[in-house]
Design a protein around this motif. Structure first.
Motif, PDB file in Angstrom:
ATOM      1  N   ARG A  11      11.000 -15.272 -10.885  1.00  0.00           N
ATOM      2  CA  ARG A  11      11.237 -14.461 -12.074  1.00  0.00           C
ATOM      3  C   ARG A  11      12.690 -14.626 -12.502  1.00  0.00           C
ATOM      4  NH1 ARG A  11      11.794  -8.379 -11.536  1.00  0.00           N
ATOM      5  NH2 ARG A  11      12.657  -7.963 -13.567  1.00  0.00           N
ATOM      6  N   ARG A  12      12.953 -14.525 -13.768  1.00  0.00           N
ATOM      7  CA  ARG A  12      14.331 -14.630 -14.270  1.00  0.00           C
ATOM      8  C   ARG A  12      14.997 -13.258 -14.262  1.00  0.00           C
ATOM      9  NH1 ARG A  12      15.099 -19.595 -16.345  1.00  0.00           N
ATOM     10  NH2 ARG A  12      13.252 -20.706 -17.032  1.00  0.00           N
ATOM     11  N   LEU A  13      16.199 -13.223 -13.735  1.00  0.00           N
ATOM     12  CA  LEU A  13      17.000 -11.998 -13.786  1.00  0.00           C
ATOM     13  C   LEU A  13      18.123 -12.244 -14.785  1.00  0.00           C
ATOM     14  CD1 LEU A  13      17.466 -10.678 -10.135  1.00  0.00           C
ATOM     15  CD2 LEU A  13      15.857  -9.939 -11.864  1.00  0.00           C
ATOM     16  N   THR A  14      17.970 -11.697 -15.959  1.00  0.00           N
ATOM     17  CA  THR A  14      18.999 -11.860 -16.982  1.00  0.00           C
ATOM     18  C   THR A  14      19.555 -10.520 -17.439  1.00  0.00           C
ATOM     19  OG1 THR A  14      17.302 -11.925 -18.696  1.00  0.00           O
ATOM     20  CG2 THR A  14      18.048 -14.036 -17.843  1.00  0.00           C
ATOM     21  N   GLU A  15      18.801  -9.456 -17.236  1.00  0.00           N
ATOM     22  CA  GLU A  15      19.268  -8.123 -17.618  1.00  0.00           C
ATOM     23  C   GLU A  15      20.175  -7.570 -16.519  1.00  0.00           C
ATOM     24  OE1 GLU A  15      18.682  -6.688 -20.567  1.00  0.00           O
ATOM     25  OE2 GLU A  15      17.535  -8.482 -21.124  1.00  0.00           O
ATOM     26  N   ARG A  16      21.278  -6.990 -16.938  1.00  0.00           N
ATOM     27  CA  ARG A  16      22.257  -6.461 -15.974  1.00  0.00           C
ATOM     28  C   ARG A  16      21.627  -5.443 -15.021  1.00  0.00           C
ATOM     29  NH1 ARG A  16      27.586  -7.031 -16.710  1.00  0.00           N
ATOM     30  NH2 ARG A  16      28.016  -4.925 -16.003  1.00  0.00           N
ATOM     31  N   ILE A  17      20.769  -4.581 -15.536  1.00  0.00           N
ATOM     32  CA  ILE A  17      20.176  -3.546 -14.690  1.00  0.00           C
ATOM     33  C   ILE A  17      19.292  -4.169 -13.606  1.00  0.00           C
ATOM     34  CG2 ILE A  17      18.187  -3.112 -16.197  1.00  0.00           C
ATOM     35  CD1 ILE A  17      20.148  -0.475 -14.172  1.00  0.00           C
ATOM     36  N   ASP A  18      18.599  -5.255 -13.932  1.00  0.00           N
ATOM     37  CA  ASP A  18      17.763  -5.929 -12.945  1.00  0.00           C
ATOM     38  C   ASP A  18      18.617  -6.603 -11.866  1.00  0.00           C
ATOM     39  OD1 ASP A  18      15.466  -5.167 -14.314  1.00  0.00           O
ATOM     40  OD2 ASP A  18      15.406  -7.023 -15.495  1.00  0.00           O
ATOM     41  N   ILE A  19      19.719  -7.189 -12.282  1.00  0.00           N
ATOM     42  CA  ILE A  19      20.625  -7.836 -11.321  1.00  0.00           C
ATOM     43  C   ILE A  19      21.259  -6.781 -10.415  1.00  0.00           C
ATOM     44  CG2 ILE A  19      22.740  -9.205 -11.075  1.00  0.00           C
ATOM     45  CD1 ILE A  19      21.960 -10.524 -13.803  1.00  0.00           C
ATOM     46  N   ILE A  20      21.692  -5.679 -10.997  1.00  0.00           N
ATOM     47  CA  ILE A  20      22.289  -4.592 -10.211  1.00  0.00           C
ATOM     48  C   ILE A  20      21.278  -4.040  -9.212  1.00  0.00           C
ATOM     49  CG2 ILE A  20      23.168  -2.217 -10.354  1.00  0.00           C
ATOM     50  CD1 ILE A  20      24.458  -3.076 -13.066  1.00  0.00           C
ATOM     51  N   THR A  21      20.041  -3.882  -9.641  1.00  0.00           N
ATOM     52  CA  THR A  21      18.996  -3.380  -8.744  1.00  0.00           C
ATOM     53  C   THR A  21      18.783  -4.333  -7.580  1.00  0.00           C
ATOM     54  OG1 THR A  21      17.902  -2.225 -10.560  1.00  0.00           O
ATOM     55  CG2 THR A  21      16.573  -2.684  -8.609  1.00  0.00           C
ATOM     56  N   ALA A  22      18.710  -5.622  -7.860  1.00  0.00           N
ATOM     57  CA  ALA A  22      18.525  -6.611  -6.792  1.00  0.00           C
ATOM     58  C   ALA A  22      19.704  -6.590  -5.822  1.00  0.00           C
ATOM     59  CB  ALA A  22      18.350  -8.002  -7.398  1.00  0.00           C
ATOM     60  N   ILE A  23      20.924  -6.491  -6.339  1.00  0.00           N
ATOM     61  CA  ILE A  23      22.117  -6.433  -5.491  1.00  0.00           C
ATOM     62  C   ILE A  23      22.076  -5.184  -4.609  1.00  0.00           C
ATOM     63  CG2 ILE A  23      24.623  -6.039  -5.543  1.00  0.00           C
ATOM     64  CD1 ILE A  23      24.684  -7.917  -8.012  1.00  0.00           C
ATOM     65  N   ASN A  24      21.731  -4.049  -5.194  1.00  0.00           N
ATOM     66  CA  ASN A  24      21.670  -2.807  -4.420  1.00  0.00           C
ATOM     67  C   ASN A  24      20.616  -2.869  -3.323  1.00  0.00           C
ATOM     68  OD1 ASN A  24      23.765  -1.619  -5.823  1.00  0.00           O
ATOM     69  ND2 ASN A  24      22.423  -0.639  -7.303  1.00  0.00           N
ATOM     70  N   ILE A  25      19.479  -3.486  -3.607  1.00  0.00           N
ATOM     71  CA  ILE A  25      18.435  -3.632  -2.586  1.00  0.00           C
ATOM     72  C   ILE A  25      18.940  -4.498  -1.442  1.00  0.00           C
ATOM     73  CG2 ILE A  25      16.178  -4.670  -2.100  1.00  0.00           C
ATOM     74  CD1 ILE A  25      15.364  -3.731  -4.963  1.00  0.00           C
ATOM     75  N   LEU A  26      19.578  -5.609  -1.773  1.00  0.00           N
ATOM     76  CA  LEU A  26      20.110  -6.485  -0.725  1.00  0.00           C
ATOM     77  C   LEU A  26      21.173  -5.774   0.107  1.00  0.00           C
ATOM     78  CD1 LEU A  26      20.366  -9.857  -2.664  1.00  0.00           C
ATOM     79  CD2 LEU A  26      18.817  -9.327  -0.763  1.00  0.00           C
ATOM     80  N   LYS A  27      22.061  -5.043  -0.551  1.00  0.00           N
ATOM     81  CA  LYS A  27      23.097  -4.308   0.183  1.00  0.00           C
ATOM     82  C   LYS A  27      22.482  -3.254   1.093  1.00  0.00           C
ATOM     83  CE  LYS A  27      27.071  -4.848  -2.847  1.00  0.00           C
ATOM     84  NZ  LYS A  27      28.054  -4.119  -3.666  1.00  0.00           N
ATOM     85  N   SER A  28      21.423  -2.593   0.626  1.00  0.00           N
ATOM     86  CA  SER A  28      20.765  -1.576   1.453  1.00  0.00           C
ATOM     87  C   SER A  28      20.077  -2.196   2.671  1.00  0.00           C
ATOM     88  CB  SER A  28      19.760  -0.764   0.636  1.00  0.00           C
ATOM     89  OG  SER A  28      18.597  -1.517   0.361  1.00  0.00           O
ATOM     90  N   GLN A  29      19.775  -3.488   2.576  1.00  0.00           N
ATOM     91  CA  GLN A  29      19.162  -4.189   3.691  1.00  0.00           C
ATOM     92  C   GLN A  29      20.206  -4.809   4.612  1.00  0.00           C
ATOM     93  OE1 GLN A  29      16.423  -6.963   1.857  1.00  0.00           O
ATOM     94  NE2 GLN A  29      14.943  -5.350   1.423  1.00  0.00           N
ATOM     95  N   GLY A  30      21.484  -4.568   4.315  1.00  0.00           N
ATOM     96  CA  GLY A  30      22.557  -4.996   5.203  1.00  0.00           C
ATOM     97  C   GLY A  30      23.208  -6.323   4.867  1.00  0.00           C
ATOM     98  N   TYR A  31      22.899  -6.893   3.728  1.00  0.00           N
ATOM     99  CA  TYR A  31      23.524  -8.160   3.359  1.00  0.00           C
ATOM    100  C   TYR A  31      24.959  -7.918   2.920  1.00  0.00           C
ATOM    101  CZ  TYR A  31      19.074 -10.538   3.664  1.00  0.00           C
ATOM    102  OH  TYR A  31      17.910 -11.062   4.133  1.00  0.00           O
ATOM    103  N   GLU A  32      25.828  -8.819   3.320  1.00  0.00           N
ATOM    104  CA  GLU A  32      27.244  -8.750   2.974  1.00  0.00           C
ATOM    105  C   GLU A  32      27.476  -9.352   1.588  1.00  0.00           C
ATOM    106  OE1 GLU A  32      29.599  -7.291   4.831  1.00  0.00           O
ATOM    107  OE2 GLU A  32      28.063  -6.752   6.292  1.00  0.00           O
ATOM    108  N   HIS A  33      28.626  -9.061   1.031  1.00  0.00           N
ATOM    109  CA  HIS A  33      28.989  -9.545  -0.301  1.00  0.00           C
ATOM    110  C   HIS A  33      28.822 -11.066  -0.426  1.00  0.00           C
ATOM    111  CE1 HIS A  33      31.108  -9.770  -4.109  1.00  0.00           C
ATOM    112  NE2 HIS A  33      31.817 -10.750  -3.585  1.00  0.00           N
ATOM    113  N   ASP A  34      29.278 -11.795   0.574  1.00  0.00           N
ATOM    114  CA  ASP A  34      29.238 -13.255   0.516  1.00  0.00           C
ATOM    115  C   ASP A  34      27.826 -13.820   0.616  1.00  0.00           C
ATOM    116  OD1 ASP A  34      31.973 -13.170   0.321  1.00  0.00           O
ATOM    117  OD2 ASP A  34      32.303 -13.549   2.449  1.00  0.00           O
TER     118      ASP A  34
END
Length: 66
Positions: A11-34
């Motif tokens: 799926r394409r992530l082009t909307e800022r809210i969708d990208i922010i949501t994906a980032i927040n999910i990854l961070k909640s799963q313990g992924y680091e910034h890098d």
């Protein structure tokens, strides 16, 4: 995330809210910034300009604290 998706299924992530949501999910799963971009692109096509802008804004408070 440990999910590998065929390119035609991504799926394409082009909307800022969708990208922010994906980032927040990854961070909640313990992924680091890098690790964020590597993990997010396994599952999605990402607007890299928007991603970089979001991540840059998100990192600013960390830089002030350092």
């Amino acid at each position: 995330m440990e999910r590998y998706v065929e390119d035609y299924q991504k799926r394409r992530l082009t909307e800022r809210i969708d990208i922010i949501t994906a980032i927040n999910i990854l961070k909640s799963q313990g992924y680091e910034h890098d690790e964020l971009i590597a993990e997010i692109t396994k599952v999605f096509y990402v607007d890299l300009d928007a991603f970089n802008e979001i991540v840059r804004v998100d990192r600013r408070p960390d830089e002030r604290a350092a």
